[in-house]
Design an enzyme around this catalytic site. Structure first.
Site, mmCIF file in Angstrom:
data_model
loop_
_atom_site.group_PDB
_atom_site.id
_atom_site.type_symbol
_atom_site.label_atom_id
_atom_site.label_comp_id
_atom_site.label_asym_id
_atom_site.label_seq_id
_atom_site.Cartn_x
_atom_site.Cartn_y
_atom_site.Cartn_z
ATOM 1 N N ASP A 1 39.031 32.638 40.989
ATOM 2 C CA ASP A 1 40.046 33.327 40.168
ATOM 3 C C ASP A 1 41.395 33.433 40.854
ATOM 4 O O ASP A 1 42.206 34.285 40.506
ATOM 5 C CB ASP A 1 39.547 34.721 39.761
ATOM 6 C CG ASP A 1 39.753 35.766 40.842
ATOM 7 O OD1 ASP A 1 39.677 35.415 42.026
ATOM 8 O OD2 ASP A 1 40.001 36.933 40.494
ATOM 9 N N GLU A 2 41.639 32.590 41.833
ATOM 10 C CA GLU A 2 42.855 32.710 42.640
ATOM 11 C C GLU A 2 43.454 31.343 42.874
ATOM 12 O O GLU A 2 42.720 30.384 43.134
ATOM 13 C CB GLU A 2 42.422 33.211 44.016
ATOM 14 C CG GLU A 2 42.945 34.514 44.468
ATOM 15 C CD GLU A 2 42.366 34.796 45.847
ATOM 16 O OE1 GLU A 2 43.121 34.714 46.805
ATOM 17 O OE2 GLU A 2 41.161 35.064 45.938
ATOM 18 N N ASP B 1 46.170 35.952 40.965
ATOM 19 C CA ASP B 1 44.806 36.466 41.110
ATOM 20 C C ASP B 1 44.417 37.135 39.788
ATOM 21 O O ASP B 1 45.114 38.046 39.322
ATOM 22 C CB ASP B 1 44.784 37.475 42.279
ATOM 23 C CG ASP B 1 43.391 37.991 42.576
ATOM 24 O OD1 ASP B 1 42.436 37.580 41.908
ATOM 25 O OD2 ASP B 1 43.275 38.830 43.492
HETATM 26 P P1 TTP Z 1 38.393 39.143 43.436
HETATM 27 O O1 TTP Z 1 39.656 38.500 42.946
HETATM 28 O O2 TTP Z 1 38.329 39.550 44.863
HETATM 29 O O3 TTP Z 1 38.048 40.440 42.593
HETATM 30 P P2 TTP Z 1 38.266 40.724 41.043
HETATM 31 O O4 TTP Z 1 38.979 39.621 40.355
HETATM 32 O O5 TTP Z 1 36.963 41.114 40.447
HETATM 33 O O6 TTP Z 1 39.161 42.027 41.087
HETATM 34 P P3 TTP Z 1 40.705 42.155 41.386
HETATM 35 O O7 TTP Z 1 41.298 42.640 40.090
HETATM 36 O O8 TTP Z 1 40.802 43.163 42.463
HETATM 37 O O9 TTP Z 1 41.212 40.786 41.797
HETATM 38 O O10 TTP Z 1 37.195 38.172 43.177
HETATM 39 C C1 TTP Z 1 37.105 37.363 42.016
HETATM 40 C C2 TTP Z 1 35.674 37.282 41.538
HETATM 41 O O11 TTP Z 1 34.845 36.778 42.576
HETATM 42 C C3 TTP Z 1 35.091 38.631 41.169
HETATM 43 O O12 TTP Z 1 35.365 38.977 39.822
HETATM 44 C C4 TTP Z 1 33.641 38.449 41.447
HETATM 45 C C5 TTP Z 1 33.589 37.425 42.520
HETATM 46 N N1 TTP Z 1 33.270 38.053 43.820
HETATM 47 C C6 TTP Z 1 31.956 38.046 44.258
HETATM 48 O O13 TTP Z 1 31.069 37.498 43.617
HETATM 49 N N2 TTP Z 1 31.669 38.676 45.437
HETATM 50 C C7 TTP Z 1 32.630 39.295 46.191
HETATM 51 O O14 TTP Z 1 32.323 39.868 47.243
HETATM 52 C C8 TTP Z 1 33.979 39.288 45.715
HETATM 53 C C9 TTP Z 1 35.054 39.976 46.501
HETATM 54 C C10 TTP Z 1 34.239 38.662 44.529
HETATM 55 MG MG MG Z 2 40.725 38.739 41.151
#
Ligand code: TTP
Ligand code: MG
Length: 416
Positions: A105-106, A10
């Site tokens: 991103d996962e 992630d």
């Molecule tokens: P995430 O992996 O949930 O969040 P993140 O990468 O920003 O933070 P973390 O370090 O905790 O993993 O989501 C990936 C991307 O998806 C995030 O950067 C923005 C987008 N996203 C949205 O647009 N809306 C949402 O509700 C979420 C959770 C994420």
């Molecule tokens: Mg993330």
């Protein structure tokens, strides 16, 4: 059978991290990637600095501004994130051909067959993280375990830029005191129900009688207990195995050539609706829209445009198609065929669902309702008036803009 080794990777603060690459002077500051804090925008993500103030994904930008007025707001640029995401998934395939992207991103990686080349599980994870850092300048967190669910829990344990490995033999010990909310898919409502049963930790859940849970939560109850016991899915599906379309389109050839722009637009409306419906059914949205016009004599023009945001609904697709049509149609020339195509497709993972849901709540509800009616009564049961007028008769609609419902105001050609 030997134990599988699954990685869940992630990216950290993904949208914000990408923006920081482009604006390094913002490093260390609270950065919020989202819509206008003075309007109806929402937060897609916040940098870790902004999260300290309570800013979260999915929150209204106005609320985020209230919590952290000193934050720098940056508008999301989804095509940029998708491009980097594609590069990262490509890079992951250097380590194993079993890579399953699950959001922008996962990804899950089955590294069972590649880990033996490395000194340890950790060494492989570090190599992958380093590779991403070298190529993209971004940090990732990796969780490792015997199946996807355990790997996902592991990646949530040590963020950002972390690595956690939970081998099967240690799952029970690691899970014992963790909150049930740390399990993948356990949200506040399940948590509340579990709490009424006195279940707060994953350890308690693992030992809870499955039949009682089943009475409260149905099959989900069984699933929960299995997850709490460290069981889960092992298979990682590559994109090739998950059939995915690169573009979606519909074309229509007229029985007689047509040069009336209103009738041509009526057909484009109908086609936009069909394409949107297919996109929704497949759970996809696209960044590129193209309109095809084939004139009498077979000369064919394909005119397309890349948009600022993904689209999935006819209320967004048709205005773009209409504009492309006006830009490319040579007035008065008879047309044999028109088509609408959407490409640069991505799955509507939470990245854009969030956006689609909040920005286009009306459109989403409307499209879902229309899809339901079409499922039951057939494709022509409901639709845009201009499309229906066209297919029902050769009469001109009273107004080109007549529709059964108001087209949503959001124009995807304009930045958010
Ligand atoms: P995430 O992996 O949930 O969040 P993140 O990468 O920003 O933070 P973390 O370090 O905790 O993993 O989501 C990936 C991307 O998806 C995030 O950067 C923005 C987008 N996203 C949205 O647009 N809306 C949402 O509700 C979420 C959770 C994420
Ligand atoms: Mg993330």
């Amino acid at each position: 059978m030997t134990e599988k080794l699954i990685f869940h990777l992630d990216m950290d603060q993904f949208f914000a991290a990408v923006e920081l690459l482009h604006q390094p002077h913002l490093r260390g500051q609270p950065v919020i990637v989202g819509g206008n804090p003075y309007g109806r925008g929402i937060v897609t993500t916040a940098s870790y600095e902004a999260r300290r103030f309570g800013v979260r994904s999915g929150m209204a930008s106005s609320e985020a501004f209230r919590l952290c007025p000193q934050a720098v707001f940056v508008r999301p640029d989804h095509s940029k994130y998708c491009e980097i995401s594609r590069q990262i998934f490509q890079l992951l395939r250097e380590f194993t051909d079993r890579v399953e992207p699950v959001s922008v991103d996962e990804a899950y990686l089955d590294v069972s067959d590649s880990v033996w080349r490395e000194p340890s599980v950790e060494a492989l994870a570090m190599k992958i993280k380093q590779r991403i850092r070298d190529q993209e300048g971004l940090t990732a967190t990796i969780g490792a375990g015997p199946n996807r669910q355990v790997a996902k829990v592991a990646s949530g344990m040590n963020k950002p830029d972390g690595f956690t490995y939970i081998p099967a033999s240690r799952v029970a010990e690691v899970y014992r005191d963790m909150a049930v909310g740390d399990l993948c898919g356990v949200g506040p409502s399940t948590e509340k129900i579990l709490e009424t049963l006195g279940v707060r930790t994953i350890g308690q859940l693992a030992a809870f009688p499955a039949d009682i849970l089943r009475r409260r939560l149905g099959k989900w109850g069984d699933e929960l207990v299995r997850m709490a016991q460290g069981q889960g899915r092992e298979e990682v599906q590559t994109l090739d195995e998950r059939p995915q379309e690169k573009s979606m389109g519909h074309e229509s050839t007229f029985s007689e050539d047509i040069s009336d722009p209103l009738l041509l637009l009526g057909r484009l409306h109908l086609l936009s609706e069909r394409v949107s419906r297919r996109l929704r059914t497949a759970g996809l949205a696209g960044y590129v829209v193209a309109v095809k016009i084939r004139y009498k004599g077979f000369e064919t023009v394909l005119h397309g445009r890349k948009l600022q945001s993904c689209i999935q609904h006819e209320t967004d697709l048709y205005p773009v198609a209409e504009r492309l049509f006006h830009e490319s149609y040579r007035e008065g020339r008879p047309v044999r065929l028109v088509g609408v195509h959407v490409s640069a497709l991505i799955p509507t993972s939470h990245l854009i669902q969030q956006e689609l849901f909040v920005i286009e709540r009306d459109a989403t509800d409307l499209s879902t309702a229309c899809d339901g009616i079409k499922d039951r009564f057939g494709e022509s049961a409901i639709g845009f008036a201009s499309g229906v007028f066209f297919s029902a008769s050769r009469h001109r609609p009273n107004s080109r803009r007549t529709v059964f419902y108001n087209p949503f105001r959001f124009n995807p050609l304009k930045p958010l």
